[in-house]
Design a protein around this motif. Structure first.
Motif, PDB file in Angstrom:
ATOM      1  N   SER A 134       0.926  -1.222   0.175  1.00  0.00           N
ATOM      2  CA  SER A 134      -0.014  -0.010   0.074  1.00  0.00           C
ATOM      3  C   SER A 134       0.764   1.409   0.114  1.00  0.00           C
ATOM      4  O   SER A 134       0.275   2.476  -0.112  1.00  0.00           O
ATOM      5  CB  SER A 134      -0.886  -0.016   1.181  1.00  0.00           C
ATOM      6  OG  SER A 134      -0.220   0.392   2.464  1.00  0.00           O
ATOM      7  N   GLY A 135       1.973   1.035   0.382  1.00  0.00           N
ATOM      8  CA  GLY A 135       3.002   2.254  -0.057  1.00  0.00           C
ATOM      9  C   GLY A 135       3.569   3.030   1.418  1.00  0.00           C
ATOM     10  O   GLY A 135       4.390   3.793   0.882  1.00  0.00           O
ATOM     11  N   ASP A 136       2.971   3.050   2.310  1.00  0.00           N
ATOM     12  CA  ASP A 136       3.363   4.128   3.273  1.00  0.00           C
ATOM     13  C   ASP A 136       4.639   3.742   3.977  1.00  0.00           C
ATOM     14  O   ASP A 136       5.603   4.457   4.294  1.00  0.00           O
ATOM     15  CB  ASP A 136       2.239   4.017   4.149  1.00  0.00           C
ATOM     16  CG  ASP A 136       1.380   5.083   3.798  1.00  0.00           C
ATOM     17  OD1 ASP A 136       1.490   5.817   3.069  1.00  0.00           O
ATOM     18  OD2 ASP A 136       0.139   5.096   4.533  1.00  0.00           O
ATOM     19  N   VAL A 137       4.823   2.384   4.136  1.00  0.00           N
ATOM     20  CA  VAL A 137       6.135   1.710   4.790  1.00  0.00           C
ATOM     21  C   VAL A 137       7.293   2.042   4.090  1.00  0.00           C
ATOM     22  O   VAL A 137       7.403   1.601   2.945  1.00  0.00           O
ATOM     23  CB  VAL A 137       5.925   0.273   5.151  1.00  0.00           C
ATOM     24  CG1 VAL A 137       7.060  -0.173   5.944  1.00  0.00           C
ATOM     25  CG2 VAL A 137       4.742   0.388   5.896  1.00  0.00           C
ATOM     26  N   GLN A 138       8.452   2.622   4.731  1.00  0.00           N
ATOM     27  CA  GLN A 138       9.676   2.787   3.940  1.00  0.00           C
ATOM     28  C   GLN A 138      10.719   2.011   4.577  1.00  0.00           C
ATOM     29  O   GLN A 138      11.603   1.396   3.919  1.00  0.00           O
ATOM     30  CB  GLN A 138      10.299   4.151   4.122  1.00  0.00           C
ATOM     31  CG  GLN A 138       9.474   5.093   3.208  1.00  0.00           C
ATOM     32  CD  GLN A 138       9.694   6.660   3.743  1.00  0.00           C
ATOM     33  OE1 GLN A 138      10.595   6.933   4.332  1.00  0.00           O
ATOM     34  NE2 GLN A 138       8.832   7.533   3.339  1.00  0.00           N
ATOM     35  N   VAL A 166      11.362  -1.155  -0.106  1.00  0.00           N
ATOM     36  CA  VAL A 166      11.686  -0.952   1.267  1.00  0.00           C
ATOM     37  C   VAL A 166      12.688  -1.479   1.788  1.00  0.00           C
ATOM     38  O   VAL A 166      13.350  -2.500   1.473  1.00  0.00           O
ATOM     39  CB  VAL A 166      10.401  -1.483   1.910  1.00  0.00           C
ATOM     40  CG1 VAL A 166       8.983  -0.960   1.893  1.00  0.00           C
ATOM     41  CG2 VAL A 166      10.188  -2.868   2.018  1.00  0.00           C
ATOM     42  N   LYS A 167      13.323  -0.527   2.867  1.00  0.00           N
ATOM     43  CA  LYS A 167      14.523  -0.972   3.825  1.00  0.00           C
ATOM     44  C   LYS A 167      14.122  -2.107   4.513  1.00  0.00           C
ATOM     45  O   LYS A 167      13.128  -2.042   5.328  1.00  0.00           O
ATOM     46  CB  LYS A 167      15.122   0.232   4.114  1.00  0.00           C
ATOM     47  CG  LYS A 167      16.587  -0.001   4.907  1.00  0.00           C
ATOM     48  CD  LYS A 167      16.699   1.518   5.240  1.00  0.00           C
ATOM     49  CE  LYS A 167      18.145   1.254   6.391  1.00  0.00           C
ATOM     50  NZ  LYS A 167      18.268   2.381   7.280  1.00  0.00           N
ATOM     51  N   LEU A 168      15.069  -3.177   4.579  1.00  0.00           N
ATOM     52  CA  LEU A 168      14.682  -4.220   5.440  1.00  0.00           C
ATOM     53  C   LEU A 168      15.974  -4.186   6.289  1.00  0.00           C
ATOM     54  O   LEU A 168      17.035  -4.572   6.155  1.00  0.00           O
ATOM     55  CB  LEU A 168      14.802  -5.657   4.770  1.00  0.00           C
ATOM     56  CG  LEU A 168      13.623  -5.896   3.780  1.00  0.00           C
ATOM     57  CD1 LEU A 168      13.780  -7.234   3.144  1.00  0.00           C
ATOM     58  CD2 LEU A 168      12.395  -5.550   4.241  1.00  0.00           C
ATOM     59  N   SER A 169      15.607  -4.525   7.605  1.00  0.00           N
ATOM     60  CA  SER A 169      16.746  -4.363   8.731  1.00  0.00           C
ATOM     61  C   SER A 169      16.287  -5.188  10.060  1.00  0.00           C
ATOM     62  O   SER A 169      15.249  -5.739  10.087  1.00  0.00           O
ATOM     63  CB  SER A 169      16.833  -3.068   9.211  1.00  0.00           C
ATOM     64  OG  SER A 169      15.723  -2.243   9.788  1.00  0.00           O
ATOM     65  N   THR A 170      17.232  -5.689  10.570  1.00  0.00           N
ATOM     66  CA  THR A 170      16.803  -6.618  11.723  1.00  0.00           C
ATOM     67  C   THR A 170      17.456  -5.990  13.096  1.00  0.00           C
ATOM     68  O   THR A 170      18.328  -5.131  12.816  1.00  0.00           O
ATOM     69  CB  THR A 170      17.312  -7.997  11.532  1.00  0.00           C
ATOM     70  OG1 THR A 170      18.473  -8.156  12.695  1.00  0.00           O
ATOM     71  CG2 THR A 170      17.812  -8.393  10.280  1.00  0.00           C
ATOM     72  N   ILE A 171      16.966  -6.180  14.209  1.00  0.00           N
ATOM     73  CA  ILE A 171      17.456  -5.633  15.307  1.00  0.00           C
ATOM     74  C   ILE A 171      18.759  -6.184  15.766  1.00  0.00           C
ATOM     75  O   ILE A 171      19.159  -7.296  15.196  1.00  0.00           O
ATOM     76  CB  ILE A 171      16.714  -6.005  16.708  1.00  0.00           C
ATOM     77  CG1 ILE A 171      16.400  -7.296  16.735  1.00  0.00           C
ATOM     78  CG2 ILE A 171      15.404  -5.089  16.571  1.00  0.00           C
ATOM     79  CD1 ILE A 171      15.607  -7.838  18.036  1.00  0.00           C
ATOM     80  N   ALA A 172      19.726  -5.219  16.214  1.00  0.00           N
ATOM     81  CA  ALA A 172      21.151  -5.801  16.463  1.00  0.00           C
ATOM     82  C   ALA A 172      21.195  -7.096  17.560  1.00  0.00           C
ATOM     83  O   ALA A 172      20.396  -6.803  18.343  1.00  0.00           O
ATOM     84  CB  ALA A 172      21.937  -4.642  16.924  1.00  0.00           C
ATOM     85  N   ARG A 173      22.339  -7.778  17.196  1.00  0.00           N
ATOM     86  CA  ARG A 173      22.452  -8.860  17.993  1.00  0.00           C
ATOM     87  C   ARG A 173      23.875  -8.671  18.522  1.00  0.00           C
ATOM     88  O   ARG A 173      24.807  -8.578  17.827  1.00  0.00           O
ATOM     89  CB  ARG A 173      22.343 -10.314  17.305  1.00  0.00           C
ATOM     90  CG  ARG A 173      20.814 -10.552  17.312  1.00  0.00           C
ATOM     91  CD  ARG A 173      20.624 -11.740  16.216  1.00  0.00           C
ATOM     92  NE  ARG A 173      19.052 -11.564  15.998  1.00  0.00           N
ATOM     93  CZ  ARG A 173      18.502 -12.541  15.404  1.00  0.00           C
ATOM     94  NH1 ARG A 173      19.217 -13.540  14.852  1.00  0.00           N
ATOM     95  NH2 ARG A 173      17.181 -12.549  15.270  1.00  0.00           N
ATOM     96  N   GLY A 174      24.172  -8.729  19.798  1.00  0.00           N
ATOM     97  CA  GLY A 174      25.497  -8.802  20.299  1.00  0.00           C
ATOM     98  C   GLY A 174      25.443  -8.865  21.916  1.00  0.00           C
ATOM     99  O   GLY A 174      24.568  -9.532  22.295  1.00  0.00           O
TER     100      GLY A 174
END
Lengths: 205, 205
Positions: A134-138, A166-174
């Motif tokens: 639908s387009g809103d998500v970046q 869209v940019k795909l990211s994941t939360i950092a693991r460490g």
């Protein structure tokens, strides 16, 4: 176990069906209820029934909600360009408690787990695709646990959403804050070295 | 914890009132119920309500029972000269499972514990005295746990029942079957030495 009462036996059998509660604990809980006023048990039974019967899933993010649309999704002040994908309501609660995320959520309702017979079709992925389409998500942030099932699900979503702009990211693991290097397991330590980040970035937080 | 649903929050709050179940476990249990058919929760609620509302205490031994008199007390084949005093239904179940005791029971409904505000008047001692006074009982066996409260209660009953022409005995305390001497605590070991019994008696069992 030999019970002197069918009523007690039924109650214990039902309580013992809950995960992590054996027959012995169930008996202890039943006897506890007996020492409390009857209204107490009545309240427990009513709360459980009402919850199970009337609870809804938010039509937008699929989180548990009393209304057709949950409070977070009803809040127009949040950032609609950010979408955080989580497994279930517990993760929404955990992230909300940090007050660091101002976007919206998408609750998958599980993780892909062939061992438990849970496939992609059991998750709310269709609805996720529609939302992104639908387009809103970046940016879509994969905020799943650090388990095998979560990794599988992350990878599946990565493949599924790759065609969208869209940019795909994941939360950092460490290494967790407060944790000592010496006691960190190798896999976590290896990841934290491979995903190192510029020092200036780490002190901005 | 911040809940997105009042229904969920209520259910979790009620479940978390049970002993040994924290908020986090309560949430896990509530989410488990949600994944089960609604009939499951309904059955649990009905079993709990029926149990709490309709359960009776046997008029004879004060054990939990569906009828005014429990199965054991309704059995005329048992030995009415033997009366076994226990704390609650769990102890009756434990002793019954050994099939070694053929007398009747008397359930105290607790132990004397000044710390918890439980005094002799809170136990079924009046009824115990009436039972012994009526004359059929020849031996009263104190079958309580090996705790401080149990010792206090044993001693109180010993004083209380001293004037009746009945034999008062307590279950043996010592090394559990299969246990190694080396790992037995001193108090238990000391008791087992002081209450040693003729060898021939120990092999009769």
């Amino acid at each position: 176990m030999e019970f002197s009462s069918q009523l007690l036996e039924n109650a214990v059998a039902e309580i013992a069906q809950l995960p992590g509660i054996g027959k012995r604990s169930a008996l202890r809980l039943a006897l506890h209820l007996l020492k409390q006023p009857e209204a107490h048990t009545q309240r427990l039974a009513t709360a459980l029934t009402a919850f199970r019967k009337e609870i809804k899933f938010c039509e937008q993010c699929h989180n548990l909600s009393d209304a057709p649309r949950c409070e977070i999704c009803s809040n127009p002040a949040r950032d609609k360009s950010l979408l955080c994908v989580v497994e279930d309501i517990r993760d929404v609660m955990a992230i909300e408690s940090t007050s660091q995320f101002k976007g919206y959520y998408h609750v998958l309702g599980g993780l892909i787990s062939p061992m438990d017979g849970i496939g992609p079709q059991d998750l709310t992925l269709d609805s996720l695709i529609r939302k992104i389409d639908s387009g809103d998500v970046q940016e879509v942030i994969f905020a799943l646990s650090a388990t095998m099932e979560a990794d599988t699900t992350n990878f599946y979503m990565y493949k599924l959403l790759g065609k969208f702009p869209v940019k795909l990211s994941t939360i950092a693991r460490g290494i967790a804050v407060g944790e000592e290097l010496e006691y960190t397991d190798e896999v976590t330590l290896a990841r934290s070295i491979n995903t190192r980040l510029p020092y200036e970035k780490s002190i901005q937080q």
